[in-house]
Design an enzyme around this catalytic site. Structure first.
Site, PDB file in Angstrom:
ATOM      1  N   TRP A  25    -103.104  28.202  34.293  1.00 42.25           N
ATOM      2  CA  TRP A  25    -103.431  28.106  35.731  1.00 42.25           C
ATOM      3  C   TRP A  25    -104.834  28.632  36.039  1.00 42.25           C
ATOM      4  CZ3 TRP A  25     -98.329  29.945  38.659  1.00 42.25           C
ATOM      5  CH2 TRP A  25     -97.299  29.057  38.346  1.00 42.25           C
ATOM      6  N   LYS A  26    -105.468  29.254  35.061  1.00 40.72           N
ATOM      7  CA  LYS A  26    -106.810  29.831  35.237  1.00 40.72           C
ATOM      8  C   LYS A  26    -106.822  30.730  36.484  1.00 40.72           C
ATOM      9  CE  LYS A  26    -108.628  25.979  32.635  1.00 40.72           C
ATOM     10  NZ  LYS A  26    -109.694  25.021  32.359  1.00 40.72           N
ATOM     11  N   GLU A 112    -114.028  28.979  28.422  1.00 46.94           N
ATOM     12  CA  GLU A 112    -114.580  29.600  29.638  1.00 46.94           C
ATOM     13  C   GLU A 112    -114.872  31.078  29.400  1.00 46.94           C
ATOM     14  OE1 GLU A 112    -111.435  28.229  32.163  1.00 46.94           O
ATOM     15  OE2 GLU A 112    -112.159  26.179  31.890  1.00 46.94           O
ATOM     16  N   GLY A 188    -111.617  19.900  32.250  1.00 49.65           N
ATOM     17  CA  GLY A 188    -111.889  19.786  33.684  1.00 49.65           C
ATOM     18  C   GLY A 188    -112.805  18.639  34.056  1.00 49.65           C
ATOM     19  N   SER A 228    -108.277  17.779  29.996  1.00 48.35           N
ATOM     20  CA  SER A 228    -107.943  16.646  30.872  1.00 48.35           C
ATOM     21  C   SER A 228    -106.643  15.924  30.466  1.00 48.35           C
ATOM     22  CB  SER A 228    -109.113  15.668  30.950  1.00 48.35           C
ATOM     23  OG  SER A 228    -110.243  16.294  31.543  1.00 48.35           O
TER      24      SER A 228
HETATM   25  P1  13P Z   1    -107.979  20.757  32.139  1.00 48.63           P
HETATM   26  O1  13P Z   1    -106.596  20.263  31.757  1.00 48.63           O
HETATM   27  O2  13P Z   1    -108.105  21.039  33.608  1.00 48.63           O
HETATM   28  O3  13P Z   1    -109.046  19.876  31.604  1.00 48.63           O
HETATM   29  O4  13P Z   1    -108.165  22.191  31.440  1.00 48.63           O
HETATM   30  C1  13P Z   1    -107.875  22.328  30.101  1.00 48.63           C
HETATM   31  C2  13P Z   1    -107.912  23.752  29.754  1.00 48.63           C
HETATM   32  O5  13P Z   1    -108.966  24.371  29.766  1.00 48.63           O
HETATM   33  C3  13P Z   1    -106.647  24.419  29.439  1.00 48.63           C
HETATM   34  O6  13P Z   1    -106.856  25.678  28.888  1.00 48.63           O
END
Ligand code: 13P
Length: 267
Positions: A25-26, A112, A188, A228
């Site tokens: 969920w970041k 990240e 993302g 993604s």
């Molecule tokens: P997305 O699915 O939003 O591209 O993010 C992937 C991710 O960084 C999962 O840790």
């Protein structure tokens, strides 16, 4: 009785290679919004297919709130932890604390964190050690940036990341690590690695792990794809022989989409 058999079958997931779908969920959602997603998933726990293990990584602050998410349908994960166990490290949480809260997983080395918090392979290696010291299973992320892929350096980049963070482990320790291949250019962006690109890299990662730790380890290690993943592409990605599931960002923030992705792992 039926429930017990179901429960035991799901518990077996801890000891064999199976599909894993993890939601990262970041740093998203208020507590109220996070609870809505958690409750919506929990209400549909019976839809989680046999043979699929679902891991939820909310912001650490909410871990205690969504503790009602029930094993063996859902397992909780942190998104990061310190390499220290305790001490004067303002703002940090430790693997020892996660263990104390019975949080079984922790994502480490996410791109990240490498990019924005300058985490090095060496630091990530010591965080892996901290997790393993405290009974927390690391979900170790690796992956190349676009330039590296364009320059055809993606295999060497990923190999170096794996070597530096994992190759000091014993085979027993390595078996507890989940690897997530997340090409940075796919995170993302809405641009997903093709099935062939994902399979090719996953097979390479498995072989590299096998060359170092032996085939017994590489056969049973879980390698997830992240970048993604969405309800339209997950089934084909997860059907690749070396893709053992996914680490999902954006699409894990919508309960319906995430549940569709979870169900697609059963095919
Ligand atoms: P997305 O699915 O939003 O591209 O993010 C992937 C991710 O960084 C999962 O840790």
């Amino acid at each position: 009785m039926g429930f017990e058999i179901d429960y035991l079958r799901r518990k077996l997931l801890n000891t064999m290679r199976h599909k894993i779908v993890a939601g990262n969920w970041k740093m998203n959602k208020t507590l109220e919004e996070a609870m809505e997603i958690a409750i919506a998933l929990q209400e549909r726990k019976e839809d989680v297919p046999h043979g699929v293990k679902v891991i939820i990584a909310p912001p650490a602050l909410y871990l205690a709130n969504i503790e009602m998410m029930e094993e063996p349908f859902f397992y909780l994960s942190a998104q990061n932890c310190s390499h220290h166990d305790f001490g004067a490290f303002t703002g940090e949480i430790s693997a020892a604390m996660l263990d104390g809260m019975n949080i079984p997983f922790c994502i480490l080395g996410h791109s990240e964190r490498r990019q924005y918090f300058h985490e090095t392979d060496e630091l990530i290696a010591s965080k892996i050690d901290a997790c393993l010291r405290h009974n927390v299973q690391p979900i170790f992320c690796c992956g190349e940036v676009l330039e590296e892929r364009k320059d055809k350096k993606h295999f060497i980049t990923v190999l170096h990341q794996i070597e530096k963070a994992l190759f000091h482990l014993t085979a027993d320790q390595m078996e507890k690590v989940i690897v997530a291949y997340e090409p940075v250019w796919a995170i993302g962006t809405g641009v997903t690695a093709s099935n062939d690109e994902a399979q090719e890299m996953h097979a390479f990662i498995r072989k590299s792990i096998g060359d170092h730790f032996g085939k017994e380890v590489s056969d049973q290690i879980h390698i997830l794809y992240g970048g993604s993943v969405n309800p339209a592409n997950s089934e084909a990605l997860f059907a690749c022989p070396d893709v053992d599931g996914g680490l999902v960002g954006g699409a894990s923030l919508k309960a319906n989409d995430f549940m569709t992705i979870i169900k697609s792992a059963a095919h």
